[in-house]
Design a protein around this motif. Structure first.
Motif, PDB file in Angstrom:
ATOM      1  N   ASP A  16      -4.986 -10.138  21.124  1.00  0.00           N
ATOM      2  CA  ASP A  16      -4.551 -10.455  22.492  1.00  0.00           C
ATOM      3  C   ASP A  16      -3.198 -11.151  22.475  1.00  0.00           C
ATOM      4  OD1 ASP A  16      -6.903  -9.665  24.205  1.00  0.00           O
ATOM      5  OD2 ASP A  16      -7.900 -11.009  22.814  1.00  0.00           O
ATOM      6  N   TYR A  17      -3.035 -12.068  21.521  1.00  0.00           N
ATOM      7  CA  TYR A  17      -1.761 -12.778  21.387  1.00  0.00           C
ATOM      8  C   TYR A  17      -0.630 -11.809  21.073  1.00  0.00           C
ATOM      9  CZ  TYR A  17       1.669 -15.861  19.052  1.00  0.00           C
ATOM     10  OH  TYR A  17       2.810 -16.513  18.648  1.00  0.00           O
ATOM     11  N   ALA A  18      -0.864 -10.915  20.083  1.00  0.00           N
ATOM     12  CA  ALA A  18       0.163  -9.951  19.696  1.00  0.00           C
ATOM     13  C   ALA A  18       0.483  -8.993  20.845  1.00  0.00           C
ATOM     14  CB  ALA A  18      -0.291  -9.168  18.467  1.00  0.00           C
ATOM     15  N   ALA A  19      -0.543  -8.615  21.596  1.00  0.00           N
ATOM     16  CA  ALA A  19      -0.315  -7.692  22.710  1.00  0.00           C
ATOM     17  C   ALA A  19       0.629  -8.291  23.744  1.00  0.00           C
ATOM     18  CB  ALA A  19      -1.643  -7.311  23.353  1.00  0.00           C
ATOM     19  N   ASP A  20       0.475  -9.591  24.019  1.00  0.00           N
ATOM     20  CA  ASP A  20       1.396 -10.227  24.966  1.00  0.00           C
ATOM     21  C   ASP A  20       2.812 -10.264  24.418  1.00  0.00           C
ATOM     22  OD1 ASP A  20      -0.300 -10.589  27.055  1.00  0.00           O
ATOM     23  OD2 ASP A  20      -0.570 -12.744  26.805  1.00  0.00           O
ATOM     24  N   LYS A  21       2.961 -10.532  23.126  1.00  0.00           N
ATOM     25  CA  LYS A  21       4.289 -10.489  22.528  1.00  0.00           C
ATOM     26  C   LYS A  21       4.900  -9.095  22.695  1.00  0.00           C
ATOM     27  CE  LYS A  21       4.793 -14.644  20.676  1.00  0.00           C
ATOM     28  NZ  LYS A  21       5.782 -15.590  21.259  1.00  0.00           N
ATOM     29  N   GLY A  22       4.082  -8.069  22.488  1.00  0.00           N
ATOM     30  CA  GLY A  22       4.574  -6.696  22.549  1.00  0.00           C
ATOM     31  C   GLY A  22       5.031  -6.260  23.924  1.00  0.00           C
ATOM     32  N   ARG A  23       4.636  -6.995  24.956  1.00  0.00           N
ATOM     33  CA  ARG A  23       5.058  -6.640  26.308  1.00  0.00           C
ATOM     34  C   ARG A  23       6.575  -6.713  26.468  1.00  0.00           C
ATOM     35  NH1 ARG A  23       0.525  -7.230  29.959  1.00  0.00           N
ATOM     36  NH2 ARG A  23       1.865  -7.695  31.727  1.00  0.00           N
ATOM     37  N   VAL A  24       7.254  -7.436  25.576  1.00  0.00           N
ATOM     38  CA  VAL A  24       8.705  -7.558  25.667  1.00  0.00           C
ATOM     39  C   VAL A  24       9.403  -6.217  25.447  1.00  0.00           C
ATOM     40  CG1 VAL A  24       9.281  -8.042  23.239  1.00  0.00           C
ATOM     41  CG2 VAL A  24      10.581  -9.163  25.073  1.00  0.00           C
ATOM     42  N   TYR A  25       8.722  -5.301  24.726  1.00  0.00           N
ATOM     43  CA  TYR A  25       9.317  -3.995  24.443  1.00  0.00           C
ATOM     44  C   TYR A  25       9.131  -2.987  25.584  1.00  0.00           C
ATOM     45  CZ  TYR A  25       9.712  -5.287  19.455  1.00  0.00           C
ATOM     46  OH  TYR A  25      10.035  -5.875  18.247  1.00  0.00           O
ATOM     47  N   GLU A  26       8.225  -3.264  26.505  1.00  0.00           N
ATOM     48  CA  GLU A  26       7.962  -2.303  27.571  1.00  0.00           C
ATOM     49  C   GLU A  26       9.214  -2.091  28.423  1.00  0.00           C
ATOM     50  OE1 GLU A  26       5.125  -0.501  28.027  1.00  0.00           O
ATOM     51  OE2 GLU A  26       4.555  -1.399  26.091  1.00  0.00           O
ATOM     52  N   GLY A  27       9.593  -0.842  28.595  1.00  0.00           N
ATOM     53  CA  GLY A  27      10.737  -0.522  29.439  1.00  0.00           C
ATOM     54  C   GLY A  27      12.085  -0.797  28.822  1.00  0.00           C
ATOM     55  N   VAL A  28      12.137  -1.103  27.520  1.00  0.00           N
ATOM     56  CA  VAL A  28      13.426  -1.387  26.877  1.00  0.00           C
ATOM     57  C   VAL A  28      14.352  -0.181  27.004  1.00  0.00           C
ATOM     58  CG1 VAL A  28      14.498  -1.571  24.590  1.00  0.00           C
ATOM     59  CG2 VAL A  28      12.774  -3.224  25.292  1.00  0.00           C
ATOM     60  N   GLN A  29      15.615  -0.465  27.288  1.00  0.00           N
ATOM     61  CA  GLN A  29      16.567   0.596  27.598  1.00  0.00           C
ATOM     62  C   GLN A  29      17.359   1.091  26.389  1.00  0.00           C
ATOM     63  OE1 GLN A  29      18.953  -0.960  30.846  1.00  0.00           O
ATOM     64  NE2 GLN A  29      17.143  -1.938  31.713  1.00  0.00           N
ATOM     65  N   ARG A  30      17.715   0.182  25.466  1.00  0.00           N
ATOM     66  CA  ARG A  30      18.587   0.595  24.363  1.00  0.00           C
ATOM     67  C   ARG A  30      17.991   0.390  22.979  1.00  0.00           C
ATOM     68  NH1 ARG A  30      24.880  -1.148  25.714  1.00  0.00           N
ATOM     69  NH2 ARG A  30      25.068   0.002  27.681  1.00  0.00           N
ATOM     70  N   ALA A  31      17.456  -0.806  22.700  1.00  0.00           N
ATOM     71  CA  ALA A  31      17.046  -1.084  21.324  1.00  0.00           C
ATOM     72  C   ALA A  31      15.831  -2.004  21.278  1.00  0.00           C
ATOM     73  CB  ALA A  31      18.196  -1.719  20.539  1.00  0.00           C
ATOM     74  N   CYS A  32      14.819  -1.566  20.525  1.00  0.00           N
ATOM     75  CA  CYS A  32      13.676  -2.408  20.176  1.00  0.00           C
ATOM     76  C   CYS A  32      13.905  -2.881  18.742  1.00  0.00           C
ATOM     77  CB  CYS A  32      12.372  -1.626  20.259  1.00  0.00           C
ATOM     78  SG  CYS A  32      11.913  -1.100  21.913  1.00  0.00           S
ATOM     79  N   VAL A  33      14.224  -4.149  18.591  1.00  0.00           N
ATOM     80  CA  VAL A  33      14.537  -4.707  17.274  1.00  0.00           C
ATOM     81  C   VAL A  33      13.263  -5.310  16.697  1.00  0.00           C
ATOM     82  CG1 VAL A  33      15.992  -6.344  16.020  1.00  0.00           C
ATOM     83  CG2 VAL A  33      16.884  -5.165  18.058  1.00  0.00           C
ATOM     84  N   TYR A  34      12.976  -5.003  15.423  1.00  0.00           N
ATOM     85  CA  TYR A  34      11.730  -5.468  14.809  1.00  0.00           C
ATOM     86  C   TYR A  34      12.001  -5.983  13.403  1.00  0.00           C
ATOM     87  CZ  TYR A  34      11.724  -1.092  12.156  1.00  0.00           C
ATOM     88  OH  TYR A  34      12.080  -0.069  11.309  1.00  0.00           O
ATOM     89  N   ASN A  35      11.018  -6.693  12.865  1.00  0.00           N
ATOM     90  CA  ASN A  35      11.117  -7.312  11.545  1.00  0.00           C
ATOM     91  C   ASN A  35      10.496  -6.377  10.508  1.00  0.00           C
ATOM     92  OD1 ASN A  35      10.935  -8.922   9.257  1.00  0.00           O
ATOM     93  ND2 ASN A  35      10.204 -10.717  10.348  1.00  0.00           N
ATOM     94  N   VAL A  36      11.315  -5.825   9.619  1.00  0.00           N
ATOM     95  CA  VAL A  36      10.829  -4.875   8.617  1.00  0.00           C
ATOM     96  C   VAL A  36       9.734  -5.505   7.746  1.00  0.00           C
ATOM     97  CG1 VAL A  36      11.504  -3.521   6.593  1.00  0.00           C
ATOM     98  CG2 VAL A  36      13.002  -3.595   8.602  1.00  0.00           C
ATOM     99  N   ALA A  37       9.834  -6.808   7.508  1.00  0.00           N
ATOM    100  CA  ALA A  37       8.862  -7.486   6.652  1.00  0.00           C
ATOM    101  C   ALA A  37       7.562  -7.820   7.374  1.00  0.00           C
ATOM    102  CB  ALA A  37       9.472  -8.776   6.092  1.00  0.00           C
ATOM    103  N   ASP A  38       7.517  -7.594   8.679  1.00  0.00           N
ATOM    104  CA  ASP A  38       6.329  -7.912   9.473  1.00  0.00           C
ATOM    105  C   ASP A  38       5.883  -6.632  10.183  1.00  0.00           C
ATOM    106  OD1 ASP A  38       4.431  -8.840  11.288  1.00  0.00           O
ATOM    107  OD2 ASP A  38       5.462 -10.737  11.619  1.00  0.00           O
ATOM    108  N   GLU A  39       4.952  -5.911   9.567  1.00  0.00           N
ATOM    109  CA  GLU A  39       4.554  -4.609  10.090  1.00  0.00           C
ATOM    110  C   GLU A  39       4.004  -4.691  11.507  1.00  0.00           C
ATOM    111  OE1 GLU A  39       2.017  -2.309   7.633  1.00  0.00           O
ATOM    112  OE2 GLU A  39       3.375  -2.303   5.910  1.00  0.00           O
ATOM    113  N   ALA A  40       3.427  -5.829  11.852  1.00  0.00           N
ATOM    114  CA  ALA A  40       2.872  -5.963  13.192  1.00  0.00           C
ATOM    115  C   ALA A  40       3.944  -5.755  14.255  1.00  0.00           C
ATOM    116  CB  ALA A  40       2.225  -7.336  13.355  1.00  0.00           C
ATOM    117  N   THR A  41       5.170  -6.207  13.985  1.00  0.00           N
ATOM    118  CA  THR A  41       6.244  -6.040  14.971  1.00  0.00           C
ATOM    119  C   THR A  41       6.630  -4.576  15.098  1.00  0.00           C
ATOM    120  OG1 THR A  41       8.068  -6.403  13.394  1.00  0.00           O
ATOM    121  CG2 THR A  41       7.100  -8.354  14.425  1.00  0.00           C
TER     122      THR A  41
END
Length: 483
Positions: free
Chosen positions: A217-242
């Protein structure tokens, strides 16, 4: 509200007359929401259990003069008034809170200040949002990003969970060019329509499990930041969850996934080559080469998590079109706020470091991995977090551990299970400054030449201090007093 008024049709240029809005919470973001909704013509009721300090009461009087109904004090938030059209909640209010539960039962929309701010952007001159979330590093990354954007000559401001309330920024008559937006999971929980130009989830680790039913549930709320992104979803290669959060996001067609890594970057990533931060994501020649952004030596800290923050900030800035030179100069001139891996003193061969901002195990681990050997000062409010993985990862770096605070036994248990060879001293003093002073004296006795004494509590501070800053100040004062 008139049946002819649709909340989804209302923005900053519309009259909100006839809309009855309740604002839950009267802190910084709550006041901003109530103030601007009143300005737009809505009938506003602001509610908070705490009467607050003199400044808050003055703000309540001001809004009352402007026409809002501000109710502060015990019992104010128990019952949702009748006839409410929308509830705007401050961050951190649990979904089970009476006001929010009653709103859901009545089918009343629940917005956070972030959602309100998104709806109030100027349709003719809306500044793009570059959004940052994650368990740790949000504030530093947003402030780095803001410095880069300003260095590029843009009118930028750090907003959200740090700095200016977002509602105030979007309602400013002198429009910004771009906003660097820090978002907590609590803020994202009540956000639905935001569409950031670019966004990053820096990392996902255990935190706020006293608020969320599960890590998912916690991770899902974090992931809401990517919804509707227009240009770039930046993620951490060392953290597969992102990365998985990016894969699950519904983005604007053409938006790219951009990884950041402490290793050599693949095409479409930013990373590090021979102590140089490089870009293989935003240059035309990315298939065959990389562009230098800056050197690790240019940064205020070479700690791995600090370099990751710099890479994330650089990626967001590059997604907005900022030049390599502005990224370089912005990172070189940036200086972090206090209490973030801040060297307090160096004396008698021992380095004293204040990282009071490390308020969960993941942040403490990142800090501990920057030093070896360490006398670790930890403890406070664990917020349901566990320390077993942390201790198992850094046990070979520990000279000794000094524990303070309400949940020190949680850390002590992890140390006993995974690092039984490490000396552990528990400070059984309730008063915060006195506990820190005793911890400093104990750490001085345990430390040896070339050691680092590191305050990285891994816990929140409110059991003994007003906030993490007060805890860090007490640590620095105790260190300087004994030297």
């Amino acid at each position: 509200m008139s049946d002819s008024i649709n909340l989804d049709d209302l923005g900053r240029n519309d009259s909100w007359e006839g809309v009855r809005a309740v604002v839950a919470g009267f802190g910084v973001s709550g006041f901003a929401a109530a103030d601007n909704l009143t300005h737009l013509g809505a009938s506003v009721i602001a509610l908070d259990e705490s009467p607050g300090d003199e400044e808050r009461q003055e703000k309540a009087k001001l809004l009352g003069i402007l026409g809002a109904d501000v109710r502060l004090g015990e019992g104010a938030t128990h019952v949702l008034p009748d006839g409410v059209d929308v509830l705007v909640t401050s961050p951190g209010w649990r979904p089970t809170a009476p006001l929010l539960a009653q709103a859901r039962e009545r089918g009343i929309p629940i917005w956070g200040e972030v959602e309100l701010a998104w709806r109030l952007r100027d349709p003719d001159n809306a500044a793009p949002w570059l959004a940052v979330t994650g368990t740790n590093g949000k504030t530093t990354t947003v402030q780095m990003l803001d410095n880069i954007l300003r260095t590029a000559g843009l009118r930028s401001v750090a907003v959200g969970n740090v700095g200016l309330p977002i509602v105030e920024a979007v309602m400013d008559p002198d429009a910004y060019d771009v906003l660097a937006v820090e978002l907590s999971s609590f803020q994202l929980h009540y956000t639905s329509s935001m569409s950031a130009e670019a966004a990053v989830v820096l990392n996902i680790a255990e935190d706020h499990l006293d608020w969320y039913p599960s890590m998912d549930d916690y991770a899902a709320d974090k992931g809401r930041v990517y919804e509707g992104v227009q240009r770039a979803c930046v993620y951490n290669v060392a953290d597969e969850a992102t990365m998985h959060l990016v894969e699950e996001a519904d983005v604007v067609e053409g938006a790219r996934a951009i990884g950041f890594t402490l290793g050599t970057p693949a095409v479409g990533q930013v990373g590090v080559v021979e102590d140089i931060l490089v870009d293989r994501a935003f240059i035309e020649e990315r298939q065959t080469s990389a562009a230098e952004l800056c050197q690790i030596a240019d940064l205020p800290s070479s700690a791995p998590h600090y370099v990751q923050n710099a890479l994330a900030a650089a990626a967001l800035a590059r997604a907005h079109g900022v030049s390599q030179a502005a990224v370089r100069d912005g990172l070189k001139t940036f200086r972090p706020d206090g209490h973030r891996i801040e060297v307090v003193a160096e004396a008698e061969g021992i380095t004293w470091v204040d990282d009071s901002k490390a308020t969960n195990p993941h942040a403490a681990q990142a800090s501990l991995q920057a030093y070896d050997p360490v006398v670790w000062i930890a403890g406070g409010l664990a917020k349901g977090a566990r320390f077993d993985d942390l201790v198992a990862t850094i046990d070979d770096r520990l000279r000794a551990v000094v524990l303070i605070g309400q949940d020190r036994d949680v850390i002590a248990s992890a140390l006993a299970a995974h690092a039984p060879q490490v000396d552990v001293v528990q400070i059984d003093i309730a008063d915060g400054p006195a506990a820190i002073a005793a911890a400093v004296e104990t750490a001085a006795e345990l430390a040896r030449v070339a050691d680092t004494v590191l305050l990285a509590p891994g816990c929140a501070s409110q059991d003994q201090f007003r906030d993490y800053k007060a805890r860090g100040d007490a640590f620095a004062e105790a260190v300087r007093r004994r030297l």
